[in-house]
Design an enzyme around this catalytic site. Structure first.
Site, PDB file in Angstrom:
ATOM      1  N   HIS A  94       6.487  -6.393  13.048  1.00 50.56           N
ATOM      2  CA  HIS A  94       6.865  -7.206  14.381  1.00 50.56           C
ATOM      3  C   HIS A  94       7.909  -8.018  13.711  1.00 50.56           C
ATOM      4  O   HIS A  94       8.310  -8.183  12.786  1.00 50.56           O
ATOM      5  CB  HIS A  94       5.714  -8.108  14.518  1.00 50.56           C
ATOM      6  CG  HIS A  94       4.239  -7.756  14.984  1.00 50.56           C
ATOM      7  ND1 HIS A  94       4.051  -7.407  16.358  1.00 50.56           N
ATOM      8  CD2 HIS A  94       3.365  -7.083  14.329  1.00 50.56           C
ATOM      9  CE1 HIS A  94       2.884  -6.949  16.437  1.00 50.56           C
ATOM     10  NE2 HIS A  94       2.419  -6.583  15.396  1.00 50.56           N
ATOM     11  N   ALA A 122      -1.878   6.061  -6.679  1.00 52.53           N
ATOM     12  CA  ALA A 122      -3.015   5.350  -5.915  1.00 52.53           C
ATOM     13  C   ALA A 122      -2.542   3.867  -5.372  1.00 52.53           C
ATOM     14  O   ALA A 122      -1.757   3.135  -6.063  1.00 52.53           O
ATOM     15  CB  ALA A 122      -4.054   5.190  -6.918  1.00 52.53           C
ATOM     16  N   ALA A 140       1.807   3.099  -8.938  1.00 52.46           N
ATOM     17  CA  ALA A 140       0.441   2.530  -8.070  1.00 52.46           C
ATOM     18  C   ALA A 140       0.618   1.223  -7.686  1.00 52.46           C
ATOM     19  O   ALA A 140       0.943   0.361  -8.570  1.00 52.46           O
ATOM     20  CB  ALA A 140      -0.852   2.563  -9.380  1.00 52.46           C
ATOM     21  N   ARG A 145       9.959  -0.414   0.620  1.00 50.99           N
ATOM     22  CA  ARG A 145      10.742  -0.333   1.800  1.00 50.99           C
ATOM     23  C   ARG A 145      12.074  -0.573   1.352  1.00 50.99           C
ATOM     24  O   ARG A 145      12.441  -1.277   0.653  1.00 50.99           O
ATOM     25  CB  ARG A 145      10.323  -1.562   2.696  1.00 50.99           C
ATOM     26  CG  ARG A 145      11.145  -1.726   4.078  1.00 50.99           C
ATOM     27  CD  ARG A 145      10.946  -2.444   4.876  1.00 50.99           C
ATOM     28  NE  ARG A 145      11.328  -2.544   6.221  1.00 50.99           N
ATOM     29  CZ  ARG A 145      12.566  -2.950   6.578  1.00 50.99           C
ATOM     30  NH1 ARG A 145      13.201  -3.764   5.954  1.00 50.99           N
ATOM     31  NH2 ARG A 145      12.974  -2.799   7.833  1.00 50.99           N
TER      32      ARG A 145
END
Length: 176
Positions: A94, A122, A140, A145
Site C-alpha cells: 500500500h 527458510a 534464512a 526488496r
C-alpha cells in the site's frame, strides 16, 4: 491466476501426501493459470493467492508452507531453484497515507523475479519489486526488496549483499 481453481487447489492439496503426486500438483497449478516447468516439485502445503501470473522454471523445489500472495503483479522463478519452507512471496503493498483514517492507503503490486539456480532459505520474505540474479542465495529470515546481481549472498532485515560467491565485494553486487 484463476482464483476459484487456486482455492480448490488449496483444499485438495492438503489431502495429498506432502512430498508425492508432483505431476498432479503441476497439472493443477497449470489449470489455475500458472506456467510450470518440467519436474517442478511442490509440497502439499504450498498456497497461491495471486491475481497476477505465476511462473516456476523446471527442476525447482517449492518447500513446505511456501506462500505466494499479492495483487496483479507477476511472480517469476527460474529453473533449478530450491525454495525452503515458509518462504513468502508478497507482491502487494500500500501507499502510506499520512492524512487519512488509516496508514495503509491505495494498494498496488510490483513483480518479483528470481533467477535460475537460486537457493532461498527458510523463512525468507520477498517483497514486490525484488529481482534476484542467477545462482544467488537468500539467507534464512531475510526480508528482501531491491535488485541484486547474480552470485550474491543476500541476508538481513532489510536485506543487503553479504558477499559474492565468486569473490567480488558487496559494493560490486548491488544493482540499485
Amino acid at each position: 491466476m484463476k482464483a476459484a481453481v487456486s482455492y480448490f487447489n488449496s483444499i485438495f492439496w492438503q489431502l495429498l501426501p506432502s512430498t508425492r503426486f508432483f505431476f498432479l500438483k503441476r497439472k493443477l497449478l497449470t489449470l489455475a493459470g500458472a506456467r510450470i516447468g518440467a519436474n517442478v516439485r511442490c509440497a502439499s502445503s504450498v498456497r497461491t493467492f495471486v491475481g497476477g501470473s505465476l511462473s516456476i522454471g523446471a527442476n525447482t523445489w517449492v518447500g513446505h508452507e511456501v506462500l505466494f500472495v499479492g495483487g496483479e503483479a507477476s511472480i517469476t522463478i527460474g529453473a533449478d531453484c530450491d525454495i525452503a519452507p515458509r518462504v513468502s512471496f508478497i507482491t502487494g503493498t500500500h501507499e502510506v497515507e499520512a492524512s487519512g483514517p488509516k496508514a495503509a492507503g491505495r494498494s498496488y503490486s510490483l513483480p518479483i523475479t528470481i533467477g535460475s539456480g537460486c537457493w532461498i532459505c527458510a523463512g525468507a520474505t520477498l517483497l514486490g519489486g525484488t529481482v534476484i540474479g542467477d545462482h544467488s542465495i537468500i539467507a534464512a529470515g531475510a526480508v528482501v526488496r531491491g535488485e541484486f546481481a547474480p552470485y550474491s549472498i543476500i541476508g538481513g532485515v532489510p536485506a543487503k549483499v553479504i558477499r559474492n560467491l565468486l569473490g567480488a565485494s558487496p559494493a560490486e553486487l548491488t544493482l540499485d
